[in-house]
Scaffold this motif. Structure first.
Motif, mmCIF file in Angstrom:
data_model
loop_
_atom_site.group_PDB
_atom_site.id
_atom_site.type_symbol
_atom_site.label_atom_id
_atom_site.label_comp_id
_atom_site.label_asym_id
_atom_site.label_seq_id
_atom_site.Cartn_x
_atom_site.Cartn_y
_atom_site.Cartn_z
ATOM 1 N N GLU A 194 20.340 -0.960 5.768
ATOM 2 C CA GLU A 194 19.051 -1.644 5.608
ATOM 3 C C GLU A 194 17.858 -0.686 5.524
ATOM 4 O O GLU A 194 16.711 -1.103 5.673
ATOM 5 N N LYS A 220 5.151 -12.845 5.903
ATOM 6 C CA LYS A 220 6.169 -11.945 6.455
ATOM 7 C C LYS A 220 7.026 -11.357 5.353
ATOM 8 O O LYS A 220 7.676 -12.079 4.602
ATOM 9 N N GLN A 243 8.863 -7.156 4.767
ATOM 10 C CA GLN A 243 9.756 -6.233 5.466
ATOM 11 C C GLN A 243 9.045 -4.894 5.616
ATOM 12 O O GLN A 243 8.529 -4.340 4.636
ATOM 13 N N ASP A 259 9.056 -1.331 5.620
ATOM 14 C CA ASP A 259 9.916 -0.239 5.154
ATOM 15 C C ASP A 259 9.117 1.061 5.062
ATOM 16 O O ASP A 259 7.891 1.057 5.068
ATOM 17 N N HIS A 284 9.304 -5.626 -0.018
ATOM 18 C CA HIS A 284 8.808 -6.955 0.327
ATOM 19 C C HIS A 284 7.496 -6.715 1.069
ATOM 20 O O HIS A 284 7.416 -6.867 2.291
ATOM 21 N N GLY A 344 4.945 -5.124 7.167
ATOM 22 C CA GLY A 344 5.995 -6.109 7.407
ATOM 23 C C GLY A 344 5.409 -7.495 7.574
ATOM 24 O O GLY A 344 6.040 -8.496 7.246
ATOM 25 N N GLU A 345 4.192 -7.547 8.098
ATOM 26 C CA GLU A 345 3.529 -8.831 8.284
ATOM 27 C C GLU A 345 2.031 -8.637 8.156
ATOM 28 O O GLU A 345 1.482 -7.624 8.587
#
Lengths: 416, 416
Positions: A383, B228, B230, B232, B243, B284-285
């Protein structure tokens, strides 16, 4: 490893055991590993590495910068060495693979080469570099930059969160900060450098391949963009009279994404701050960061310029003015063709599925590139998670990476 | 006032002096005015208002909610009264005009009507309402809602920053919280309500007019949107694998602006928070607020729905999911046609340039609308600045607004 016809030389179980053993040093109850550079847990890790190198039958030494070097003498010891390495210091609450895999995989490769009596003309070295992460003292690549002769004396005065200087921490670890320049090596002494590292991204997982061969490491530019409009009342200011700094920022963020796609690089807005930041007040100022990366320095500069132009474009359309500041940057590094070819050949010998890719994270190879041609063997990260206890690469993928490293080292040791 | 043929009845210098006198109460060294509701400075302000009402020849009383009422009896005292008013409590470090102008302008209007012996069949009342701002106890429109019969007993337990309850603060001010329901008035007792207030926006300045006649007060909806994606690594995650919650937020923010323009309302994203919020980590959010306002409740709902749809649209395109929560809202208020006509007529009599507009801020008129038809006379604010020491309306504009108020009150007092 896919459909393996090749008989592996790497001892997968032994490599995995060392990953578990080193990973247990500095691990907290929740599984997070913290080995800040030259901390007691990292010193314990360094002792483990020295012991492991000795068990592997390597000639172990430590330079003034604290780089631990395990040496497997070649048949032609007068020739430039082939080097591999990485680091065992970690960020706070990290995983077990970042850095550690490169050191442990390197030791395992040299141990297996020795055990199997594989011929290697050049001497092989595996190096555990001091403080790659830069978390404790705010400066990274300390050991690899010392080896590359890029050490800056002022780093010794940098302090950690408790006010301890790097010089004090080095002395406490038995190192000699006043002699750190002696760690510098000559480029002519190192034939090539190849580093094994986890990918820390999701590209290999996406392509269902265990190994990536880096063609380059991204260079980066960090920008800080401030957009200034006017902080007005959200109720009493009609849309056409607004100078909304956040609307301008949103347009700029869309442009950043578009520019990255158009140029084949990556760009990220990771921080954003609103002034004043109240529900019923139009943003008077928005300050945000842009992290730009590309493998080509001129394209990187072109991307930065286009983003700057996008930030400045709101003056006429919205009455929102911009300030753009470059806060950090480094140049891309191109992998050595010789090393890449050796890795490709090694992947074939090891029968490991591999793809060429650009490496998006920084590693000790960046610093060593000042001395010699470098290459990077990346392995699949689950991931893409890194710098986190959930960081994971499978025992098979770790062994596959080490197997590719082994054959790469042998090929480079016996090549021109 | 433009090219005035009309002989003014308002005493501009006297009105201005009272603005300066009240403004000096609670003013700090940097010119900011702080009169939190029922604080010592506000109580001092209330004493000043009572004294001023008495000097104006008004019949002064105070209800159980602390609303101070100055009454000028009409020739037909049995008929429903015509009311004006506003408040003198302020936010922290405020200006001198918000609220204060409506109370002082109302007192000056009644004083001038009396001095000039102007005929008014209905009784006129000017009210200084308790706690419009809601800053000290977290609930606003306390006095006007008590008068409208919309008081909620639990408000008495609300505390200020020092833990003092509203009930305690009221008692300390000599009020009777247990009798606050007695402040409620009957709608049949109040013929109309008209409030003089600074615009707190830049529309009148933009149109170079001193006075605005509100056709409506915006209703509002507050949304909290969480997107929301991801989190990364900014270097190792190619654009197509991302995302990115902030890219989705930027698209949504552009949609919010477009939706406001298309529907003739206003919409503002005033707060935005990034998780984790690091330069080299993809968001991520992202959590942000939307403040939506419109004069038509059904359009307000349609705008909210379209914004919600925009927030949810990123699931397929970006793998970014949304949560939308309505955190607050109130319904639009339409001004009374009768009161608007009276204001328009008064602007003509006073020869004051005026335009019809929607009022974007909330005022005591919103609460009083539950009792009777309301209207608002807005005056020009310099640069739209409010809730700030730089809040400013000129002596001429203040007098022009009070002159329009005076003729409006007389017209309503003598109308059907």
């Amino acid at each position: 490893m896919s459909n393996r016809n090749h008989h592996p030389i790497i001892d997968e179980a032994r490599l995995w055991r060392t990953i578990e053993e080193l990973g247990s040093i500095g691990m907290d109850a929740s599984g997070g590993v913290t080995r800040l550079s030259l901390s007691s847990s990292e010193l314990q890790g360094r002792a483990y590495i020295k012991q492991l190198m000795r068990e592997a039958g390597l000639d172990v030494s430590e330079d003034a910068a604290g780089n631990i070097i395990g040496r497997l003498h070649g048949e032609r010891p007068q020739e430039a060495v082939v080097m591999t390495g990485s680091h065992i210091d970690t960020v706070i609450h990290a995983g077990r693979f970042d850095g550690a895999l490169g050191v442990l995989g390197g030791i395992e490769a040299l141990r297996a080469i020795k055990e199997h009596g594989m011929s290697h003309a050049r001497t092989l070295e595996v190096v555990c570099f001091t403080d790659e992460e830069g978390v404790r003292f705010g400066v990274g690549y300390l050991g690899s930059r010392a080896m590359a002769g890029d050490w800056k004396p002022e780093w010794l005065s940098e302090t950690d969160a408790e006010g301890i200087t790097l010089a004090e921490a080095m002395k406490a670890a038995g190192l000699q900060p006043e002699k750190v320049h002696s760690a510098a090596r000559s480029g002519s002494d190192i034939h090539a450098y190849v580093e094994l590292h986890i990918e820390q991204g999701r590209v290999l997982e996406h392509h269902q391949l265990p190994v990536g061969i880096a063609s380059a490491l991204f260079g980066h530019r960090w920008l800080e963009i401030s957009l200034k409009g006017q902080a007005d009342h959200a109720g009493t200011t009609p849309m056409p009279l607004r100078h909304d700094a956040l609307s301008a920022a949103a347009e700029t963020i869309m442009a950043v994404e578009r520019i990255a796609l158009e140029h084949g690089g990556v760009a990220t807005v990771g921080t954003l701050r609103m002034v004043p930041g109240a529900i019923n007040v139009i943003a008077g100022e928005v300050i945000f960061s842009v992290d730009l990366r590309h493998e080509d320095a001129s394209i990187l500069d072109a991307m930065a310029l286009k983003i700057e132009q996008a930030a400045f474009s709101h003056k006429d359309s919205r009455g929102v003015s911009a300030t753009v500041r470059v806060t950090d940057g480094d140049e891309p590094v191109t992998a050595s063709g010789m090393v890449m070819e050796a890795i490709e050949g090694a992947s074939g010998i090891a029968d490991v599925g591999a793809m060429s890719m650009v490496c998006g994270a920084g590693h000790d190879a960046v610093a060593i590139n000042a001395l010699t041609g470098i290459g990077l063997i990346l392995i699949r990260s689950r991931e893409g998670i890194s710098h986190h206890p959930a960081e994971w690469s499978s025992p098979e993928d770790c062994a596959a990476g080490a197997e590719v490293l082994l054959h790469t080292l042998v090929a480079l040791a016996n090549g021109q």
